[in-house]
Design a protein around this motif. Structure first.
Motif, PDB file in Angstrom:
ATOM      1  N   SER A 188       0.842  -1.194   0.000  1.00  0.00           N
ATOM      2  CA  SER A 188       0.000   0.000   0.000  1.00  0.00           C
ATOM      3  C   SER A 188       0.887   1.257   0.000  1.00  0.00           C
ATOM      4  CB  SER A 188      -0.933  -0.009   1.209  1.00  0.00           C
ATOM      5  OG  SER A 188      -0.186   0.078   2.415  1.00  0.00           O
ATOM      6  N   PRO A 189       0.367   2.390  -0.468  1.00  0.00           N
ATOM      7  CA  PRO A 189       1.175   3.610  -0.545  1.00  0.00           C
ATOM      8  C   PRO A 189       1.855   4.008   0.767  1.00  0.00           C
ATOM      9  CG  PRO A 189      -0.792   3.893  -1.851  1.00  0.00           C
ATOM     10  CD  PRO A 189      -0.935   2.573  -1.110  1.00  0.00           C
ATOM     11  N   ARG A 212      -4.697   0.070  -9.345  1.00  0.00           N
ATOM     12  CA  ARG A 212      -3.971   1.252  -8.874  1.00  0.00           C
ATOM     13  C   ARG A 212      -4.384   1.522  -7.430  1.00  0.00           C
ATOM     14  NH1 ARG A 212      -4.993   5.335 -13.706  1.00  0.00           N
ATOM     15  NH2 ARG A 212      -6.805   3.996 -13.863  1.00  0.00           N
ATOM     16  N   SER A 270      -4.584   3.266  -3.636  1.00  0.00           N
ATOM     17  CA  SER A 270      -4.667   4.570  -2.976  1.00  0.00           C
ATOM     18  C   SER A 270      -4.787   4.320  -1.483  1.00  0.00           C
ATOM     19  CB  SER A 270      -5.876   5.365  -3.487  1.00  0.00           C
ATOM     20  OG  SER A 270      -7.071   4.678  -3.178  1.00  0.00           O
ATOM     21  N   GLU A 271      -4.388   5.326  -0.699  1.00  0.00           N
ATOM     22  CA  GLU A 271      -4.470   5.178   0.755  1.00  0.00           C
ATOM     23  C   GLU A 271      -4.475   6.559   1.400  1.00  0.00           C
ATOM     24  OE1 GLU A 271      -2.387   2.589   4.333  1.00  0.00           O
ATOM     25  OE2 GLU A 271      -1.213   2.967   2.521  1.00  0.00           O
ATOM     26  N   ASP A 272      -5.264   6.660   2.464  1.00  0.00           N
ATOM     27  CA  ASP A 272      -5.204   7.832   3.341  1.00  0.00           C
ATOM     28  C   ASP A 272      -5.250   7.313   4.772  1.00  0.00           C
ATOM     29  OD1 ASP A 272      -7.938   7.411   4.046  1.00  0.00           O
ATOM     30  OD2 ASP A 272      -8.609   8.704   2.420  1.00  0.00           O
ATOM     31  N   LEU A 294      -7.848   2.366   2.497  1.00  0.00           N
ATOM     32  CA  LEU A 294      -6.937   2.037   1.411  1.00  0.00           C
ATOM     33  C   LEU A 294      -7.704   1.181   0.433  1.00  0.00           C
ATOM     34  CD1 LEU A 294      -5.497  -1.150   1.572  1.00  0.00           C
ATOM     35  CD2 LEU A 294      -5.014  -0.174   3.789  1.00  0.00           C
ATOM     36  N   THR A 323      -9.057   0.955  -7.396  1.00  0.00           N
ATOM     37  CA  THR A 323     -10.199   1.538  -8.094  1.00  0.00           C
ATOM     38  C   THR A 323     -11.432   0.656  -7.909  1.00  0.00           C
ATOM     39  OG1 THR A 323      -8.666   2.432  -9.725  1.00  0.00           O
ATOM     40  CG2 THR A 323     -10.990   2.382 -10.344  1.00  0.00           C
TER      41      THR A 323
END
Length: 136
Positions: free
Chosen positions: A37-38, A87, A89-91, A95, A98
Motif C-alpha cells: 500500500s502507498p 492502482r 490509494s491510501e489515506d 486504502l 479503483t
C-alpha cells in the motif's frame, strides 16, 4: 437398499471433501497482483479464483494483509477480474484500489464496481462486512 444408501452417502461425503479442499486452495492461492500500500502498512493483492469453486474462472477477490501482523487478512467479496484496476490509494482512514475501498477502522469493504452482482459464494470468500454502492 443399504448398499445404495451407503454409496450415495459416500459420494456426497467425497463431494463435500473435494469442495472443502478446493475452497481451501482458493483462499490460500497466490495473488496475480501484489503490491505494498502507498503508506507501506499493508499488502493489497488481487487473487484469482479457479477450479471447482469457480469452474469458468474470471472471478477474483481482494486480499488485504496487515504487514505488521500477518495473521490479519481481510478478503473482499468476489468480483469480475476484469472490472478492477489495481492502482492503489491510501489515506489515514482507508486504502484500496479503483472501485474497492477498505476501511481501516471498521475493517470492512465498500464496493462501487459498475454492475457488480452478489454471488452466493461470497459467504465462503469474504471474511469482512461489506457494503455495495450502486454504480451503473
Amino acid at each position: 437398499m443399504n448398499n445404495t444408501v451407503l454409496s450415495i452417502c459416500g459420494l456426497l461425503a467425497a463431494f463435500v471433501v473435494l469442495c472443502g479442499w478446493s475452497l481451501s486452495d482458493a483462499l490460500s492461492a497466490p495473488p496475480s497482483v501484489s503490491q505494498v500500500s502507498p503508506h507501506g502498512g499493508h499488502l493489497i493483492e488481487s487473487v484469482p479464483v479457479q477450479g471447482l469453486v469457480a469452474p469458468g474462472g474470471g472471478l477474483s477477490y481482494l486480499r488485504i494483509v496487515d504487514r505488521a501482523d500477518g495473521s490479519k487478512i481481510f478478503r473482499s467479496p468476489l468480483f469480475a477480474t476484469r472490472s478492477v484496476d489495481m492502482r492503489a490509494s491510501e489515506d489515514s482512514q482507508s486504502l484500496g484500489v479503483t472501485w474497492i475501498a477498505f476501511d481501516k477502522r471498521t475493517q470492512g469493504f465498500t464496493l462501487s464496481i459498475p454492475q457488480w452482482r452478489p454471488d452466493w459464494r461470497n459467504i465462503f470468500f469474504s471474511n469482512t462486512p461489506y457494503e455495495v454502492v450502486p454504480n451503473g
